[in-house]
Design a protein around this motif. Structure first.
Motif, short mmCIF file in Angstrom:
data_model
loop_
_atom_site.label_atom_id
_atom_site.label_comp_id
_atom_site.label_asym_id
_atom_site.label_seq_id
_atom_site.Cartn_x
_atom_site.Cartn_y
_atom_site.Cartn_z
N GLN A 1 3.78 31.41 -21.12
CA GLN A 1 4.05 30.23 -21.92
C GLN A 1 5.53 29.88 -21.81
O GLN A 1 6.38 30.73 -22.02
N VAL A 2 5.81 28.65 -21.48
CA VAL A 2 7.20 28.20 -21.32
C VAL A 2 7.70 27.64 -22.64
O VAL A 2 7.01 26.86 -23.30
N GLN A 3 8.90 28.02 -23.00
CA GLN A 3 9.56 27.47 -24.18
C GLN A 3 10.95 26.99 -23.81
O GLN A 3 11.64 27.63 -23.01
N LEU A 4 11.34 25.88 -24.41
CA LEU A 4 12.70 25.37 -24.26
C LEU A 4 13.42 25.57 -25.59
O LEU A 4 12.97 25.04 -26.62
N VAL A 5 14.50 26.33 -25.56
CA VAL A 5 15.24 26.63 -26.78
C VAL A 5 16.59 25.95 -26.73
O VAL A 5 17.41 26.24 -25.85
N GLU A 6 16.80 25.03 -27.66
CA GLU A 6 18.04 24.26 -27.70
C GLU A 6 19.00 24.82 -28.72
O GLU A 6 18.59 25.41 -29.73
N SER A 7 20.26 24.59 -28.48
CA SER A 7 21.29 25.01 -29.43
C SER A 7 22.52 24.13 -29.24
O SER A 7 22.64 23.44 -28.23
N LEU B 1 25.66 20.85 -26.04
CA LEU B 1 24.27 21.27 -26.24
C LEU B 1 23.83 22.16 -25.08
O LEU B 1 24.23 21.93 -23.93
N SER B 2 22.99 23.13 -25.40
CA SER B 2 22.41 24.00 -24.39
C SER B 2 20.90 24.03 -24.56
O SER B 2 20.40 23.91 -25.68
N CYS B 3 20.21 24.20 -23.45
CA CYS B 3 18.75 24.31 -23.48
C CYS B 3 18.34 25.34 -22.44
O CYS B 3 18.55 25.13 -21.25
N ALA B 4 17.76 26.42 -22.91
CA ALA B 4 17.32 27.49 -22.02
C ALA B 4 15.81 27.51 -21.94
O ALA B 4 15.13 27.50 -22.98
N ALA B 5 15.31 27.55 -20.73
CA ALA B 5 13.86 27.63 -20.52
C ALA B 5 13.47 29.09 -20.38
O ALA B 5 13.97 29.79 -19.50
N SER B 6 12.60 29.54 -21.26
CA SER B 6 12.13 30.93 -21.18
C SER B 6 10.70 30.95 -20.68
O SER B 6 9.98 29.96 -20.75
N GLY B 7 10.29 32.09 -20.17
CA GLY B 7 8.96 32.19 -19.61
C GLY B 7 9.00 32.00 -18.10
O GLY B 7 10.02 31.66 -17.53
N SER B 8 7.88 32.19 -17.48
CA SER B 8 7.81 32.09 -16.03
C SER B 8 7.69 30.63 -15.63
O SER B 8 6.67 29.99 -15.89
#
Length: 119
Positions: free
Chosen positions: A1-7, A20-27
């Motif tokens: 499952q892909v998630q985009l986490v912003e900060s 702003l930052s956005c990291a994509a987690s997951g495969s």
């Protein structure tokens, strides 16, 4: 499952800066574009900036040209938005978005981060 986490959102005075930052987690592989959109109250969501991951070509909305800079770290699947000379009209919820193609087209959205610029 892909998630985009912003900060990185928050409250800033006019003329100030935020990153702003956005990291994509997951495969996830095969990302073609990484974008920042924003939506102000009572307005439609609009594209603020886009970066093409393979060429690093960038596009900006006219309203932010010369003030905002989009960049990315492909190895970390992270996209950034440096926002300088902020104006009250930049106040909005900012969303990260990625799009790519592996077998079929896919896209994902972040949960949004609030940016408020006071006059």
């Amino acid at each position: 499952q892909v998630q985009l986490v912003e900060s990185g959102g928050g409250l800033v005075q006019a003329g100030g800066s935020l990153r702003l930052s956005c990291a994509a987690s997951g495969s996830i592989i095969g990302i073609d574009t990484m974008d920042w959109y924003r939506q102000a109250p009572g307005k439609q969501r609009e594209l603020v900036a886009r970066i093409f991951t393979k060429t690093s070509i960038t596009n900006y909305a006219d309203s932010v040209k010369g003030r905002f800079t989009i960049s990315r770290d492909n190895a970390k699947n992270t996209v950034y938005l440096q926002m300088n000379s902020l104006k009250p009209e930049d106040t909005a919820v900012y969303y990260c978005h990625i799009m790519g193609f592996i077998v079929k087209l896919y896209d994902y959205w972040g949960q949004g981060t609030q940016v408020t610029v006071s006059s």
